[in-house]
Scaffold this motif. Structure first.
Motif, PDB file in Angstrom:
ATOM      1  N   GLN A 178       0.854  -1.186   0.000  1.00  0.00           N
ATOM      2  CA  GLN A 178       0.000   0.000   0.000  1.00  0.00           C
ATOM      3  C   GLN A 178       0.887   1.232   0.000  1.00  0.00           C
ATOM      4  O   GLN A 178       1.903   1.281   0.692  1.00  0.00           O
ATOM      5  CB  GLN A 178      -0.907   0.010   1.237  1.00  0.00           C
ATOM      6  CG  GLN A 178      -1.817  -1.196   1.357  1.00  0.00           C
ATOM      7  CD  GLN A 178      -3.043  -1.135   0.467  1.00  0.00           C
ATOM      8  OE1 GLN A 178      -3.377  -0.110  -0.108  1.00  0.00           O
ATOM      9  NE2 GLN A 178      -3.727  -2.259   0.338  1.00  0.00           N
ATOM     10  N   LEU A 223      -9.037  -0.017  -5.830  1.00  0.00           N
ATOM     11  CA  LEU A 223      -9.011  -0.530  -4.458  1.00  0.00           C
ATOM     12  C   LEU A 223     -10.383  -0.380  -3.797  1.00  0.00           C
ATOM     13  O   LEU A 223     -10.820  -1.252  -3.044  1.00  0.00           O
ATOM     14  CB  LEU A 223      -7.950   0.193  -3.635  1.00  0.00           C
ATOM     15  CG  LEU A 223      -6.501  -0.063  -4.054  1.00  0.00           C
ATOM     16  CD1 LEU A 223      -5.557   0.863  -3.277  1.00  0.00           C
ATOM     17  CD2 LEU A 223      -6.113  -1.515  -3.859  1.00  0.00           C
ATOM     18  N   GLY A 263      -7.652  -4.793  -2.686  1.00  0.00           N
ATOM     19  CA  GLY A 263      -6.998  -4.231  -1.509  1.00  0.00           C
ATOM     20  C   GLY A 263      -6.907  -5.203  -0.347  1.00  0.00           C
ATOM     21  O   GLY A 263      -6.063  -5.045   0.535  1.00  0.00           O
TER      22      GLY A 263
END
Length: 196
Positions: A17, A67, A73
């Motif tokens: 991320q 995402l 995600g």
């Protein structure tokens, strides 16, 4: 464009991320065999652009929109994912027209194993319900499937042994999140009819 015919199950090598985006690396020996920077590969039904290839691992950037609208995600290192390279103009369209533009997510509500196939039931988000029809096409995690039953808030599909073995559907558990892409033709028909 894709067909919804999964070429191989890949494995997440890394998901990093970075603020409002992520960098995803996936191991897939078949899809990387001829992949290069700029190619499109669908990962669980999400069309992503290759930014790097290192041996049998390809890396893509995933923007915030993807995402937010997909299950990407939530992937973890080692997770299995469905992979398909973009279709070439000289190939057969074995499934249905799949864009790799996910419309939303759904949850597996139930799984009824049969002697030769499994019946699965998924939640159906209200905004997508109008596009899902019995015997129509839907892409679940990039897999082209036929809807067997549908009601206001759920739909069913039946999976043959090949689909269960060669895709992530064989490992899917009740409560798992999947990506949905409804039939693009239904969306265009609605748009055209709505303009009259």
């Amino acid at each position: 464009m894709f067909t919804g015919i999964i070429e191989e199950k890949g494995e997440v090598a890394a998901l990093v991320q970075a603020g409002g985006s992520a960098r995803l690396s996936v191991r897939g020996p078949l899809v990387t065999s001829d992949a290069s920077h700029g190619d499109s590969i669908a990962v669980n039904g999400v069309c992503l652009t290759v930014v790097e290839v290192d041996g049998d691992v390809f890396t893509v950037d995933v923007m915030r929109e993807s995402l937010d609208r997909t299950s990407l995600g939530g992937l973890e290192e080692g997770a299995a994912v469905n992979l398909e390279r973009a279709v070439r103009a000289d190939q057969r369209l074995g499934g249905h027209i799949v864009q790799g533009h996910v419309d939303g997510t759904a949850t597996l509500l139930s799984r009824d194993p049969g002697e030769r196939w499994d019946d699965l039931r998924f939640s159906l988000p209200e905004p997508l319900a109008r596009y899902v029809a019995e015997k129509g096409s839907i892409a679940i995690d990039g897999i082209s499937l036929t809807v067997t039953t549908v009601d206001d808030d759920s739909f069913g599909v039946s999976l043959i042994p090949t689909t269960l073995k060669l895709t992530t559907m064989g490992e899917l558990r009740v409560g798992d999140l999947v990506n949905l892409e409804v039939d693009v033709i239904a969306k265009y028909v609605e748009r055209l009819v709505g303009r009259q």
